[in-house]
Design a protein around this motif. Structure first.
Motif, PDB file in Angstrom:
ATOM      1  N   LYS A   1     -12.651  60.667  12.440  1.00 49.22           N
ATOM      2  CA  LYS A   1     -12.084  59.422  12.954  1.00 49.22           C
ATOM      3  C   LYS A   1     -11.022  59.711  14.012  1.00 49.22           C
ATOM      4  CE  LYS A   1     -11.768  54.818  12.320  1.00 49.22           C
ATOM      5  NZ  LYS A   1     -12.902  53.880  12.374  1.00 49.22           N
ATOM      6  N   GLY A   2     -10.198  60.728  13.766  1.00 50.22           N
ATOM      7  CA  GLY A   2      -9.152  61.082  14.717  1.00 50.22           C
ATOM      8  C   GLY A   2      -9.715  61.524  16.050  1.00 50.22           C
ATOM      9  N   ILE A   3     -10.779  62.314  16.041  1.00 52.42           N
ATOM     10  CA  ILE A   3     -11.423  62.753  17.277  1.00 52.42           C
ATOM     11  C   ILE A   3     -11.925  61.548  18.064  1.00 52.42           C
ATOM     12  CG2 ILE A   3     -13.455  63.932  18.191  1.00 52.42           C
ATOM     13  CD1 ILE A   3     -13.064  66.009  15.920  1.00 52.42           C
ATOM     14  N   GLY A   4     -12.613  60.655  17.381  1.00 56.74           N
ATOM     15  CA  GLY A   4     -13.123  59.466  18.052  1.00 56.74           C
ATOM     16  C   GLY A   4     -12.014  58.607  18.626  1.00 56.74           C
TER      17      GLY A   4
ATOM     18  N   ARG B   1     -19.431  57.441  18.147  1.00 61.12           N
ATOM     19  CA  ARG B   1     -19.400  55.971  18.153  1.00 61.12           C
ATOM     20  C   ARG B   1     -18.006  55.462  18.518  1.00 61.12           C
ATOM     21  NH1 ARG B   1     -21.485  55.529  13.623  1.00 61.12           N
ATOM     22  NH2 ARG B   1     -19.668  55.154  12.295  1.00 61.12           N
ATOM     23  N   GLU B   2     -16.979  56.065  17.912  1.00 66.05           N
ATOM     24  CA  GLU B   2     -15.609  55.655  18.212  1.00 66.05           C
ATOM     25  C   GLU B   2     -15.230  55.991  19.652  1.00 66.05           C
ATOM     26  OE1 GLU B   2     -13.171  54.064  16.277  1.00 66.05           O
ATOM     27  OE2 GLU B   2     -14.935  53.582  15.078  1.00 66.05           O
ATOM     28  N   ALA B   3     -15.643  57.170  20.121  1.00 66.59           N
ATOM     29  CA  ALA B   3     -15.292  57.606  21.471  1.00 66.59           C
ATOM     30  C   ALA B   3     -15.844  56.665  22.536  1.00 66.59           C
ATOM     31  CB  ALA B   3     -15.813  59.019  21.707  1.00 66.59           C
ATOM     32  N   LEU B   4     -17.066  56.165  22.328  1.00 60.81           N
ATOM     33  CA  LEU B   4     -17.748  55.368  23.345  1.00 60.81           C
ATOM     34  C   LEU B   4     -17.621  53.861  23.125  1.00 60.81           C
ATOM     35  CD1 LEU B   4     -21.050  57.455  23.661  1.00 60.81           C
ATOM     36  CD2 LEU B   4     -18.918  57.686  24.983  1.00 60.81           C
ATOM     37  N   ARG B   5     -16.865  53.468  22.136  1.00 57.17           N
ATOM     38  CA  ARG B   5     -16.866  52.072  21.724  1.00 57.17           C
ATOM     39  C   ARG B   5     -16.405  51.115  22.840  1.00 57.17           C
ATOM     40  NH1 ARG B   5     -13.553  49.323  17.092  1.00 57.17           N
ATOM     41  NH2 ARG B   5     -12.415  51.275  17.130  1.00 57.17           N
TER      42      ARG B   5
END
Length: 248
Positions: free
Chosen positions: A204-207, A237-241
């Motif tokens: 989660k932290g990376i994203g 998913r988090e990175a590109l959200r």
């Protein structure tokens, strides 16, 4: 850094003890047992809560810090540590973090505070403590003293402690165009390669770190994700959200 021994406020001088006692009394007065139960359940906390929501705690902090000014950097650091180490309720530790960022003491921020922040990260060992310290304390120190913080954070990225590793990854959130992308790359790659690099808080932290930087340089983030197929689906998913899907 090993956790330090507990500090008894009876053994510390004034004004350290005065502020700590006032903090405890203020939280006790504002506490709500029903809210305390809800807050503890939400945070999955072994340490109990007083039941003081953030707005009320912020008001208490303003009153406390105005009524109990601290005379020097050493007393300030000692008060933070005493509040932290002797805390019986989670809000006491929140107040320690609030005090560490109080604007009246901004001139005392420096690399000499790193042992205090590291202790908070390692002994706090949960996101509500760690993320605030990582982003709002360690991050600004990195930008002020990169020659000291950069090698330290590279070491933290492969440390056995999960929360040092998370700090290494997320501490540049909010840095915008001052982000050291080489360091961000190194900390993410190093963290992913650790034995528990797939831990939820790491993924989660990376994203989160990548998503935040995507607001500054979306192309860099897209390229990073493409070049790192080992990233977890959650991180990707988090990175590109916040980025629109490509049509090419």
């Amino acid at each position: 850094m090993d956790p330090k021994d507990t500090v008894d406020t009876r053994d510390v001088g004034e004004p350290v003890g005065a502020l700590v006692r006032a903090a405890r009394a203020g939280l006790a007065e504002l506490g709500d047992p029903e809210k305390a139960t809800e807050m503890r359940r939400y945070m999955k906390s072994e340490m109990p809560f007083r039941g003081v929501p953030k707005p009320e705690r912020a008001g208490l902090a303003r009153r406390l810090f105005a009524a109990h000014p601290l005379p020097d950097a050493g007393t300030w650091a000692a008060t933070i540590r005493t509040l932290w180490r002797t805390a019986e309720f989670r809000e006491e530790r929140y107040l320690a973090i609030d005090l560490s960022g109080h604007r009246a003491y901004a001139g005392w921020q420096g690399t000499g505070m790193l042992p205090v922040y590291e202790e908070m990260i390692v002994t706090g060992a949960w996101w509500d403590f760690v993320d605030e310290v990582a982003i709002r304390r360690v991050g600004p120190l990195l930008r002020a003293a990169p020659e000291t913080l950069t090698p330290m954070l590279r070491g933290w990225a492969v440390d056995e402690d999960l929360w040092r590793r998370r700090t290494a990854v997320i501490c540049q959130i909010g840095a915008k165009d001052k982000t050291d992308t080489e360091l961000l790359t190194d900390t993410i790659e190093s963290t992913v390669s650790t034995p528990d690099g797939l831990d939820f808080f790491i993924r989660k932290g990376i994203g989160w770190a990548l998503r935040d930087y995507s607001k500054t340089d979306p192309d860099w983030v897209r390229a990073f994700v493409t070049a790192h197929p080992a990233l977890s689906p959650l991180s990707v998913r988090e990175a590109l959200r916040r980025l629109p899907a490509r049509t090419d």
